[in-house]
Structure formats: structure tokens, C-alpha cells
Design an enzyme around this catalytic site. Structure first.
Site, PDB file in Angstrom:
ATOM      1  N   TRP A 103       0.839  -1.210   0.000  1.00  8.60           N
ATOM      2  CA  TRP A 103       0.000   0.000   0.000  1.00  8.60           C
ATOM      3  C   TRP A 103       0.865   1.246   0.000  1.00  8.60           C
ATOM      4  CZ3 TRP A 103      -4.442  -1.037  -1.816  1.00  8.60           C
ATOM      5  CH2 TRP A 103      -5.111  -2.224  -1.480  1.00  8.60           C
ATOM      6  N   ASP A 173      -1.821   6.885   6.069  1.00 10.73           N
ATOM      7  CA  ASP A 173      -2.839   5.940   5.613  1.00 10.73           C
ATOM      8  C   ASP A 173      -3.096   5.020   6.810  1.00 10.73           C
ATOM      9  OD1 ASP A 173      -4.253   3.798   4.636  1.00 10.73           O
ATOM     10  OD2 ASP A 173      -2.781   3.233   3.101  1.00 10.73           O
ATOM     11  N   LYS A 197     -12.386  -1.803   6.622  1.00  9.91           N
ATOM     12  CA  LYS A 197     -11.542  -2.703   7.396  1.00  9.91           C
ATOM     13  C   LYS A 197     -12.036  -2.718   8.842  1.00  9.91           C
ATOM     14  CE  LYS A 197      -8.898  -3.017   3.727  1.00  9.91           C
ATOM     15  NZ  LYS A 197      -7.766  -2.213   3.324  1.00  9.91           N
TER      16      LYS A 197
HETATM   17  C1  LIG Z   1      -7.291  -1.750   1.928  1.00 14.84           C
HETATM   18  C2  LIG Z   1      -6.213  -0.737   2.026  1.00 14.84           C
HETATM   19  C3  LIG Z   1      -6.128   0.340   1.127  1.00 14.84           C
HETATM   20  C4  LIG Z   1      -7.056   0.486  -0.058  1.00 14.84           C
HETATM   21  O1  LIG Z   1      -8.323   0.854   0.313  1.00 14.84           O
HETATM   22  P1  LIG Z   1      -9.457   1.077  -0.815  1.00 14.84           P
HETATM   23  O2  LIG Z   1     -10.631   1.517  -0.023  1.00 14.84           O
HETATM   24  O3  LIG Z   1      -9.659  -0.242  -1.498  1.00 14.84           O
HETATM   25  O4  LIG Z   1      -8.960   2.102  -1.754  1.00 14.84           O
HETATM   26  C5  LIG Z   1      -5.132   1.275   1.323  1.00 14.84           C
HETATM   27  N1  LIG Z   1      -4.259   1.167   2.335  1.00 14.84           N
HETATM   28  C6  LIG Z   1      -4.301   0.146   3.216  1.00 14.84           C
HETATM   29  C7  LIG Z   1      -3.316   0.086   4.335  1.00 14.84           C
HETATM   30  C8  LIG Z   1      -5.278  -0.832   3.093  1.00 14.84           C
HETATM   31  O5  LIG Z   1      -5.325  -1.853   3.966  1.00 14.84           O
END
Ligand SMILES: *Cc1c(COP(=O)(O)O)cnc(C)c1O
Length: 362
Positions: A103, A173, A197
Site C-alpha cells: 500500500w 494511511d 476494514k
Molecule cells: C485496503 C487498504 C487500502 C485500499 O483501500 P481502498 O478503499 O480499497 O482504496 C489502502 N491502504 C491500506 C493500508 C489498506 O489496507
């Protein structure tokens, strides 16, 4: 009652059954209005209350000071990878990124469309099995910002301490560990997390942004991609994903009703510890894949002695209603995701299954 399995999927992920039930009520009829949450106007006073209450609950639970805005955005964390540099990285500027996995790499790729990227630290040398020591990192003086990925969903590592970046804005993030515990938001200029998540269904991304960043936004940013517009319009510039915001609101209330983030954190720590203890106790059979000090509390990654045994493990677990234990396709192995909504009984069921499986096949 609906059939319910233990859901270890990494995202979209398990939600508390109480939240699913309550959401299903709102889908049938919202607040006695004779319409569904799917049908209500985003300009109605009822929905306005839902979105304002959700923002207020994020602020309350995380103790976010008034000089921050809580936003509900679309496009997932993946759009944030582009929005962050689009708003804050000048063409002749440099942003520091810490590369701790897939990511982070995607975030870096997007930033390069806008300006210079300096990878200030990386754990790629050992297949992202650790978090680099933040005290050793040389950040770029005067960088536009520093960007980190707080939890690495695929590799199973997580920051314990966040870097100290002085006057340089720190951005994160936090997609896969947002609100797994209380953290000090004052260390950050911007954090973002798509909800699917730890905090709700897919379709909405929660962002917390410090107000002093808003005047720094570049003046060539399209309206829908401009944080300032969403802050000024309180996330109602255009039609928000009403259902997703509604479920996030229910999830926030669920956290509050359980006693807040302190209680959530201690439950999350106990769940992860139970699983890691089992892996370590049976270390002749199971093998954790990351440095113990950097182990994630959300995504627990482990291997078995062979890929054939891993396949058998996942198949037999699924037959016992323990689903979603396959590791990410890029790394293989097994992964159990234990987000906020995952119940303790599910971890107990998994560790009992793991003991039994090791006994039979070890
Ligand atoms: C799942 C995830 C993403 C992507 O998220 P989307 O909603 O699919 O764009 C980005 N960063 C991390 C750490 C993730 O676990």
C-alpha cells in the site's frame, strides 16, 4: 437468526452482529419515516443529523481538537493516495514516504505524478517483515509532508510509535487500523481510512485534517478532489454514500457503548495476543512472518511447514466456519484479520482449531 460464520477476511471485513442487525432495520425503515436509509435525501434534517453525529463521535472518541475537520469522502484510501499529493505536493517540492509494503508503494506511485518523492526509509530489503526504526530516519528538511502507512494489511506489520517530523506535516494511511485504539491526533496533519476494514462497509473514507493545511492547498485542484471544499461543505458538497455513512455512525455508537476506545484497545490486544501466543507456543509447526516487535494487532500473518499444509489448513478451517484465512495472493501463507468487529469467541475457536490441526499434522 441468519447463519453467521467467523469472518477473518481483510476487508470488507466482519462487523459486530448488533451493527448489522440495526443497519438492516434502517434499510427497511429509517426512524419511522416510511422510507429506507437508501431512499432518504442527503439534504434531509434526519440524514444531516446522521453525518454530523458521526463526525462528532469520531472527534469525541479520539479526542480530536476543534482545529481539525472530520470528513467523509469517496474513492477509498486509493483515491487518497492521489489526493494527498494533488493538494499538498508542489511540482518542485519533495515529499518523504516510508515504504512498508504494497500500500505504501501504491501511495508513492501516485505522489510521483505530482512532484518529487523521497523514500526516506523502507523495509523492502527483508520483504517488509519489519517497521524501520523511525529514530534513524533522515527526513528531508522543508519537505511538503511525510507519509506513512500505519498498519500493513498484507504483510502484518504495524507502527507502535509514530515518527517525530517536527514542523513537517505527518500524514498517514490508517486504512486497516483506524480507531483500533486511541492515538494522539495532534502528531498528525492528516489521516485517512476507508471504512471497510475496521469501521464499517465499503464506500466511505474517513479523513481527519488539521485546519492550517487548508490554506496550503494548491490552487489548481479540481473541486471534488479539494479537501477545503469538503471541509467547508461539511462533507455535503455532493451526495455522500448515505448508507455507508449511516453504518459508520452505528459502528461509532457501538464503540462508545462498549466504553470507548480504551475498552476496544484492550480487547483488540487480547485477541491478537491469544493468536500470537499460540503461534509461538507451536513454533515447530506455525511460523510468524514478521519481527515480533512490529507485529500487527489487526492482521496476523503466519506460515505452516508447507504450502500443501496451508491449503489443507484453510480448507478444513473453512469447513468449520472459520473463513477468510488465506494470505494475500502476493505473499501466500495464512492471515487472520482481527478488526474491531471481530469477536473474542472467534479467536478462541481459531486457536483451538490450530492446536488440533498441529497435533494431527505435525
Ligand atoms: C485496503 C487498504 C487500502 C485500499 O483501500 P481502498 O478503499 O480499497 O482504496 C489502502 N491502504 C491500506 C493500508 C489498506 O489496507
Amino acid at each position: 437468526m441468519a447463519k453467521r460464520v467467523y469472518n477473518f477476511y481483510p476487508g470488507p471485513a466482519t462487523l459486530p452482529w448488533e451493527v448489522v442487525q440495526e443497519a438492516s432495520q434502517g434499510v427497511l425503515e429509517f426512524q419511522g419515516l416510511g422510507l429506507s436509509i437508501m431512499e432518504i435525501s442527503h439534504r434531509s434534517k434526519e440524514f444531516d443529523q446522521v453525518i454530523k453525529e458521526a463526525a462528532a463521535l469520531v472527534k469525541e472518541l479520539l479526542e480530536v481538537p476543534d482545529h481539525y475537520h472530520v470528513l467523509f469522502l469517496q474513492g477509498g484510501s486509493s483515491l487518497q493516495f492521489a489526493m494527498v499529493p494533488m493538494n499538498f505536493l508542489p511540482a518542485d517540492g519533495t515529499a518523504d514516504y516510508i515504504n512498508t509494503g504494497a500500500w505504501s508503494k501504491k501511495a508513492i506511485k501516485e505522489a510521483k505524478f505530482f512532484g518529487n518523492v523521497n523514500v526516506a526509509a523502507s523495509s523492502e530489503d527483508r520483504n517488509f517483515s519489519y517497521i524501520p526504526d523511525m529514530r534513524q530516519v533522515q527526513f528531508t528538511p522543508g519537505a511538503a509532508y511525510v507519509h506513512i502507512t500505519s498498519n500493513n494489511t498484507i504483510f502484518g506489520t504495524q507502527y507502535d510509535e509514530f515518527p517525530n517530523t517536527g514542523d513537517v506535516p505527518l500524514m498517514a494511511d490508517m486504512c486497516s487500523d483506524f480507531m483500533w485504539r486511541k492515538f494522539d491526533i495532534n502528531r498528525f496533519a492528516l489521516v485517512y481510512a476507508s471504512a471497510q476494514k475496521n469501521m464499517g462497509p465499503a464506500g466511505v473514507t474517513i479523513a481527519i485534517i488539521r485546519d492550517d493545511l487548508l490554506p496550503r492547498i494548491k490552487n489548481d485542484v479540481p473541486t471534488m478532489l479539494n479537501y477545503k471544499i469538503h471541509a467547508e461543505k461539511e462533507s455535503l458538497y455532493n451526495t455522500p454514500p448515505c448508507v455507508a455513512v449511516y453504518v459508520v455512525n452505528l459502528m461509532l455508537k457501538w464503540i462508545k457503548n462498549r466504553g470507548g476506545l480504551g475498552v476496544i484497545e484492550s480487547t483488540n490486544r487480547r485477541k491478537a495476543a491469544m493468536l500470537y501466543d499460540t503461534i509461538d507456543e507451536l513454533s515447530g509447526f506455525y511460523r510468524g512472518t514478521v519481527e515480533p516487535a512490529n507485529r500487527s494487532h489487526m492482521n496476523i500473518t503466519f506460515r505452516l511447514p508447507s504450502e500443501d499444509l496451508e491449503k489443507q489448513f484453510i480448507a478444513e478451517a473453512t469447513a468449520q466456519d472459520l473463513v477468510g484465512l488465506k494470505g494475500h495472493r502476493s505473499v501466500g501463507g495464512c492471515r487472520a484479520s482481527l478488526y474491531n468487529g471481530f469477536p473474542m469467541e472467534g479467536v478462541e475457536r481459531l486457536v483451538n482449531f490450530m492446536r488440533e490441526f498441529a497435533r494431527k499434522n505435525g
